[in-house]
Scaffold this motif. Structure first.
Motif, mmCIF file in Angstrom:
data_model
loop_
_atom_site.group_PDB
_atom_site.id
_atom_site.type_symbol
_atom_site.label_atom_id
_atom_site.label_comp_id
_atom_site.label_asym_id
_atom_site.label_seq_id
_atom_site.Cartn_x
_atom_site.Cartn_y
_atom_site.Cartn_z
ATOM 1 N N LEU A 193 -4.141 3.378 2.361
ATOM 2 C CA LEU A 193 -4.762 2.802 1.163
ATOM 3 C C LEU A 193 -4.601 1.291 1.137
ATOM 4 N N GLN A 194 -3.425 0.818 1.533
ATOM 5 C CA GLN A 194 -3.142 -0.609 1.484
ATOM 6 C C GLN A 194 -4.063 -1.396 2.409
ATOM 7 N N SER A 195 -4.412 -0.811 3.532
ATOM 8 C CA SER A 195 -5.323 -1.496 4.448
ATOM 9 C C SER A 195 -6.718 -1.631 3.849
ATOM 10 N N ASN A 196 -7.085 -0.693 2.968
ATOM 11 C CA ASN A 196 -8.390 -0.746 2.311
ATOM 12 C C ASN A 196 -8.381 -1.597 1.042
ATOM 13 N N TYR A 197 -7.209 -1.765 0.451
ATOM 14 C CA TYR A 197 -7.089 -2.534 -0.793
ATOM 15 C C TYR A 197 -5.940 -3.545 -0.648
ATOM 16 N N PRO A 198 -6.124 -4.583 0.144
ATOM 17 C CA PRO A 198 -5.039 -5.547 0.404
ATOM 18 C C PRO A 198 -4.622 -6.338 -0.839
ATOM 19 N N GLU A 199 -5.464 -6.386 -1.857
ATOM 20 C CA GLU A 199 -5.134 -7.131 -3.069
ATOM 21 C C GLU A 199 -4.191 -6.354 -3.996
ATOM 22 N N VAL A 200 -3.921 -5.093 -3.656
ATOM 23 C CA VAL A 200 -3.060 -4.233 -4.467
ATOM 24 C C VAL A 200 -1.707 -4.068 -3.774
ATOM 25 N N GLU A 201 -0.640 -4.141 -4.573
ATOM 26 C CA GLU A 201 0.706 -3.887 -4.053
ATOM 27 C C GLU A 201 1.055 -2.413 -4.257
ATOM 28 N N PHE A 202 1.555 -1.766 -3.192
ATOM 29 C CA PHE A 202 1.961 -0.367 -3.257
ATOM 30 C C PHE A 202 3.474 -0.288 -3.077
ATOM 31 N N GLY A 203 4.128 0.511 -3.914
ATOM 32 C CA GLY A 203 5.580 0.658 -3.806
ATOM 33 C C GLY A 203 6.008 2.109 -3.940
ATOM 34 N N ILE A 204 7.076 2.481 -3.227
ATOM 35 C CA ILE A 204 7.671 3.819 -3.316
ATOM 36 C C ILE A 204 9.133 3.657 -3.721
ATOM 37 N N TYR A 205 9.548 4.402 -4.748
ATOM 38 C CA TYR A 205 10.924 4.338 -5.223
ATOM 39 C C TYR A 205 11.493 5.749 -5.246
ATOM 40 N N SER A 206 12.556 5.959 -4.480
ATOM 41 C CA SER A 206 13.145 7.289 -4.341
ATOM 42 C C SER A 206 14.420 7.394 -5.161
ATOM 43 N N SER A 207 14.582 8.533 -5.850
ATOM 44 C CA SER A 207 15.783 8.761 -6.646
ATOM 45 C C SER A 207 16.171 10.226 -6.576
ATOM 46 N N GLN A 208 16.936 10.583 -5.568
ATOM 47 C CA GLN A 208 17.535 11.903 -5.421
ATOM 48 C C GLN A 208 16.568 13.048 -5.649
ATOM 49 N N GLY A 209 15.568 13.125 -4.788
ATOM 50 C CA GLY A 209 14.633 14.237 -4.846
ATOM 51 C C GLY A 209 13.363 13.958 -5.621
ATOM 52 N N GLY A 212 9.870 16.980 -4.238
ATOM 53 C CA GLY A 212 9.756 17.738 -2.996
ATOM 54 C C GLY A 212 9.034 17.033 -1.873
ATOM 55 N N LEU A 213 8.959 15.702 -1.918
ATOM 56 C CA LEU A 213 8.310 14.934 -0.859
ATOM 57 C C LEU A 213 9.286 13.900 -0.297
ATOM 58 N N THR A 214 9.105 13.562 0.971
ATOM 59 C CA THR A 214 9.904 12.498 1.571
ATOM 60 C C THR A 214 9.147 11.174 1.483
ATOM 61 N N GLU A 215 9.888 10.082 1.499
ATOM 62 C CA GLU A 215 9.263 8.758 1.467
ATOM 63 C C GLU A 215 8.319 8.564 2.650
ATOM 64 N N SER A 216 8.732 9.031 3.817
ATOM 65 C CA SER A 216 7.924 8.806 5.020
ATOM 66 C C SER A 216 6.573 9.508 4.922
ATOM 67 N N THR A 217 6.556 10.697 4.314
ATOM 68 C CA THR A 217 5.293 11.429 4.159
ATOM 69 C C THR A 217 4.310 10.659 3.290
ATOM 70 N N VAL A 218 4.796 10.153 2.165
ATOM 71 C CA VAL A 218 3.929 9.423 1.239
ATOM 72 C C VAL A 218 3.565 8.055 1.806
ATOM 73 N N ASP A 219 4.496 7.437 2.503
ATOM 74 C CA ASP A 219 4.289 6.083 3.023
ATOM 75 C C ASP A 219 3.121 6.024 4.006
ATOM 76 N N VAL A 220 2.971 7.046 4.818
ATOM 77 C CA VAL A 220 1.855 7.072 5.786
ATOM 78 C C VAL A 220 0.521 6.970 5.048
ATOM 79 N N PHE A 221 0.382 7.714 3.956
ATOM 80 C CA PHE A 221 -0.870 7.693 3.202
ATOM 81 C C PHE A 221 -1.060 6.359 2.472
ATOM 82 N N LEU A 222 0.030 5.830 1.905
ATOM 83 C CA LEU A 222 -0.080 4.567 1.175
ATOM 84 C C LEU A 222 -0.464 3.408 2.092
ATOM 85 N N LYS A 223 0.005 3.440 3.313
ATOM 86 C CA LYS A 223 -0.356 2.387 4.260
ATOM 87 C C LYS A 223 -1.853 2.399 4.552
#
Length: 417
Positions: free
Chosen positions: A199-215, A186-197
């Motif tokens: 986090l990524q600025s605070n933890y540059p040594e960590v890779e963050f990924g989002i994978y969407s599969s039909q809902g 029940g979430l969109t990629e764009s909604t989660v991506d804003v928050f992950l970005k």
């Protein structure tokens, strides 16, 4: 990339290159390597043809520390993998009496391919194939390890356990790749991506990924390190932060599927479920019965695909269909409530929609879905959504959306107690 860190998977088969077969082996192997903190850097597909295959293998061996090859180990004229690897790595061949005896016991002494399949690379570690004829091999040359497995997925999967045991004792030193993930509905990629970005600025040594599969969204955090415990502590903390931010949409299952989350929740609380589905054509019930033990909670389903069946089997009123159409709030509400009574279940799901590619109108375009969730003692929850894509994608997204909403309602019920 440093050769020490370079792990590659090579799938051999002209049928894969031409689109006749899907390369599921690479995904399966890569996932299991990640489970032991080994990250694949490249996946390649090569044809069966000898000279082209030899050129590709030569390039891979020159740059990789570990190569896992699938395919080309059989006895037919287009199976060239053993011969090419022998040439590249300086191996010879020998007849293995033990393998020959095992093949004769399983398939009979008159097996035409017995001599060929019992002729193995030397020197090499032999990987036993208990359900097929072609053994696998682990061959080492200088700084490169080449692992050969059959291309038949069922055989490869059975033999991969031997490979993982070997890798755990030979490759798990130095820098490793650690990963953690979590799943949401029940979430969109764009909604989660804003928050992950953030986090990524605070933890540059960590890779963050989002994978969407039909809902369903899967969020993965990854970090390379030589230190296991502090790295996993960091990743677990990040995952918990993400879970807390989107807590109303989180689920956790080994298979990363929402149907397993429903399975576990309903079995845990001794709830029962039924469904009445039209546009999904039985695939909702199929998803709910995928995992063993589903009979503990799933009582059954009906596929009233035609309007006639909706009326005669489920008791939908003809007036509702005449006035609102089969794809409507009134119809799915009746389907869910009547199915609840018919099955005597705690919950019931109902869905009616236009999966396409035909049947859409300006008012109700292809992808229009009406769904309802009924539960004892409460009015049904009814809602409408639009699923995009081709027919199968629309059906899959519909199933995930309905199960996600069911999960949300169940969590709300538990929160009320």
């Amino acid at each position: 990339m440093d050769k020490k860190e370079n792990i590659e998977i090579l799938a051999i088969g002209t049928e894969i290159l031409t689109g006749h077969t899907v390369n599921t082996n690479a995904a399966y192997i890569a996932k299991h390597l990640m489970d032991i903190n080994l990250e694949v850097s490249r996946q390649i597909v090569a044809p069966d043809a000898g000279e082209r295959l030899k050129a590709i293998l030569t390039e891979i061996v020159a740059r990789a520390s570990l190569v896992i090859v699938t395919g080309g180990l059989g006895p037919t004229c287009d199976d060239n993998t053993r011969q090419i690897v022998a040439q590249l790595l300086g191996c010879s061949f020998r007849f293995d009496e033990e393998i020959a005896a095992e093949l004769a016991q399983r398939y009979g002494a008159n097996l035409m391919s017995l001599k060929d399949q019992a002729t193995v690379l030397h020197p090499a570690i032999i990987l036993k194939n208990t359900i097929g004829t072609a053994p696998g091999f682990i061959v080492q040359k200088n700084q490169t390890t080449v692992i050969l497995l059959p291309g038949i997925p069922e055989e490869m999967k059975v033999m991969l356990g031997q490979v993982l045991d070997y890798l755990k004792s030979h490759f798990l030193d130095g820098v490793k790749t650690f990963t953690r993930k979590c799943n949401f509905f029940g979430l969109t990629e764009s909604t989660v991506d804003v928050f992950l970005k953030q986090l990524q600025s605070n933890y540059p040594e960590v890779e963050f990924g989002i994978y969407s599969s039909q809902g369903v969204l899967t969020v993965q955090v990854t970090k390379k390190s030589e230190q296991k415990d502090p790295t996993l502590l960091l990743l677990d903390t990040l995952i918990q932060t993400i879970k807390n931010t989107f807590s109303g949409h989180f689920f956790d299952t080994p298979s990363n599927t929402i149907e397993e989350a429903i399975h576990n929740l309903f079995c845990q609380h001794n709830w029962t479920l039924s469904c009445a589905e039209s546009c999904t054509g039985g695939q909702l019930a199929s998803a709910l019965t995928y995992f063993p033990g589903s009979s503990e909670y799933f009582l059954g389903g009906i596929v009233p695909y035609s309007n006639t069946q909706k009326i005669h089997i489920l008791g939908v009123t003809p007036k509702s269909i005449e006035e609102d159409g089969a794809v409507s709030a009134r119809v799915v509400s009746q389907m869910a409530e009547n199915m609840l009574t018919l099955a005597n279940s705690d919950y019931s799901l109902a869905v009616s929609g236009i999966a396409g590619p035909n049947g859409g109108t300006t008012e109700k375009p292809v992808g229009t879905i009406w769904a309802a969730i009924a539960q004892r003692g409460r009015p049904p929850f009814v809602w409408k959504f639009l699923a995009k894509g081709n027919r199968q994608l629309i059906i899959k997204k519909t199933i995930n959306t309905i199960l996600g909403q069911l999960l949300k309602i169940c969590h709300q019920r538990l929160g009320e107690k």
